[in-house]
Enzyme design. Structure first.
Site, PDB file in Angstrom:
ATOM      1  N   GLU A 168       0.705  -1.243  -0.103  1.00 36.28           N
ATOM      2  CA  GLU A 168      -0.089   0.013  -0.060  1.00 36.28           C
ATOM      3  C   GLU A 168       0.992   1.089   0.223  1.00 36.28           C
ATOM      4  O   GLU A 168       0.451   2.271  -0.573  1.00 36.28           O
ATOM      5  CB  GLU A 168      -1.009   0.033   1.151  1.00 36.28           C
ATOM      6  CG  GLU A 168      -1.943   1.045   1.207  1.00 36.28           C
ATOM      7  CD  GLU A 168      -1.645   2.369   1.934  1.00 36.28           C
ATOM      8  OE1 GLU A 168      -2.417   3.242   2.071  1.00 36.28           O
ATOM      9  OE2 GLU A 168      -0.545   2.557   2.407  1.00 36.28           O
ATOM     10  N   GLU A 169       2.028   1.259   0.810  1.00 34.69           N
ATOM     11  CA  GLU A 169       2.995   2.243   0.783  1.00 34.69           C
ATOM     12  C   GLU A 169       3.263   2.862  -0.326  1.00 34.69           C
ATOM     13  O   GLU A 169       3.475   3.994  -0.855  1.00 34.69           O
ATOM     14  CB  GLU A 169       3.915   2.094   1.996  1.00 34.69           C
ATOM     15  CG  GLU A 169       3.162   1.707   3.358  1.00 34.69           C
ATOM     16  CD  GLU A 169       2.860   3.182   3.977  1.00 34.69           C
ATOM     17  OE1 GLU A 169       2.557   3.927   3.353  1.00 34.69           O
ATOM     18  OE2 GLU A 169       2.356   3.164   5.099  1.00 34.69           O
ATOM     19  N   ASP A 197      -7.112   2.246   8.243  1.00 33.91           N
ATOM     20  CA  ASP A 197      -5.766   2.517   8.363  1.00 33.91           C
ATOM     21  C   ASP A 197      -5.741   3.796   9.159  1.00 33.91           C
ATOM     22  O   ASP A 197      -6.372   4.593   9.427  1.00 33.91           O
ATOM     23  CB  ASP A 197      -5.762   3.162   6.663  1.00 33.91           C
ATOM     24  CG  ASP A 197      -4.188   3.372   6.423  1.00 33.91           C
ATOM     25  OD1 ASP A 197      -3.201   3.564   7.462  1.00 33.91           O
ATOM     26  OD2 ASP A 197      -3.961   3.325   5.103  1.00 33.91           O
TER      27      ASP A 197
END
Length: 302
Positions: A168-169, A197
């Site tokens: 995701e990052e 998140d």
């Protein structure tokens, strides 16, 4: 939470709306007497998962980033817990920047496969730190909720599916890969995607609840706001963007979920276990399992 470039989008969503309830401390009671039959999660059931993720980072160069052993060990830890609890788990591989990673998908047996409630969080960190709030906190809260579903023996009307996303990052890579691999029929079977998140930010006084106005999602959003309102916990409305729910929105899949806001030490080495407030984390886990309990009980239109 993805790169810093995505952070203003979240802030803009917060600034554009109003507080729905009067502010109260994050330590507000997380168990409700109004719904005694609902599932609940204790601090002792969620915080050990964060401690485990911290240990994984500590023995793997201080991070759990995509393409590293720290990420692979994180996936293995979550998968073992789910397998022991009776989930049907599978790894869905993808490749980014020359490295292969896995999304972890877990289905609770039973429920209507044509009506799926998909609950997810990203499991990777940045390379600069262990990512315990961003997003070990979301991953641990979802895992604790899933394990409570299993322990209860719940027989849902809808199919309950859980996911832990990789990469995701670097830019929502894992969730985008998963969504792009779904057929049109599989996409239509997902009633809603719930994303979490940064679920344990310190000094939290309101939860930021996702409103997907574009796709007309109201059921889950209203369920979250009702859960918090019953406990006199304030909420803000935010739009879709800045995390993995964006991948689903682009595919036309309704989404909701929440965040406790951008934490201290985001994307830094100090995003460690000390960067998570246990009471906030426990409240988040209870909100997740409480809403899942409600959504699981009915199918749309009933």
């Amino acid at each position: 939470m993805t790169s810093r470039r995505s952070l203003p989008r979240l802030a803009a969503g917060v600034l554009g709306i109003s507080l729905t309830l009067s502010a109260v401390p994050a330590a507000a009671e997380s168990r409700s007497t109004a719904a005694p039959a609902a599932l609940t999660v204790s601090e002792q059931e969620v915080m050990p998962h964060l401690r485990a993720l911290q240990r994984i980072a500590d023995r793997n160069g201080g991070n759990r980033a995509h393409g590293t052993k720290g990420y692979a060990d994180s996936v293995a830890y979550v998968k073992r817990a789910l397998d022991r609890a009776g989930f049907r788990t599978r790894l869905v591989p993808f490749t980014h920047a020359g490295a292969t990673g896995d999304n972890l998908i877990a289905d609770w047996p039973g429920g209507d496969p044509d009506h799926v409630v998909l609950t997810g969080a990203h499991l990777d960190s940045v390379k600069e730190g262990p990512g315990i709030n961003d997003n070990g906190s979301g991953s641990a809260a979802v895992l604790a909720a899933a394990l409570q579903v299993a322990a209860s023996g719940t027989k849902p009307e809808r199919r309950l599916r859980f996911a832990w996303w990789g990469a995701e990052e670097p830019g929502l890579i894992g969730s985008e890969s998963y969504v792009s691999g779904l057929s049109g029929t599989e996409r239509r079977r997902i009633d809603v995607y719930l994303n979490f998140d940064q679920a344990g930010s310190r000094n939290t006084r309101q939860w930021l609840v996702v409103h997907d106005d574009e796709h007309g999602e109201t059921e889950a959003q209203q369920a979250f706001e009702a859960w918090f309102a019953e406990r006199s916990i304030p909420t803000f409305d935010i739009g879709v963007g800045g995390s993995d729910h964006e991948s689903f929105g682009k595919a036309g899949i309704p989404s909701s979920g929440f965040s406790t806001g951008i934490s201290d030490c985001i994307h830094e080495a100090c995003d460690n276990l000390a960067n998570v407030d246990p009471k906030t984390e426990t409240t988040s886990a209870n909100a997740i399992v409480g809403v899942l309990w409600k959504l699981a009980a009915t199918t749309p239109g009933h």
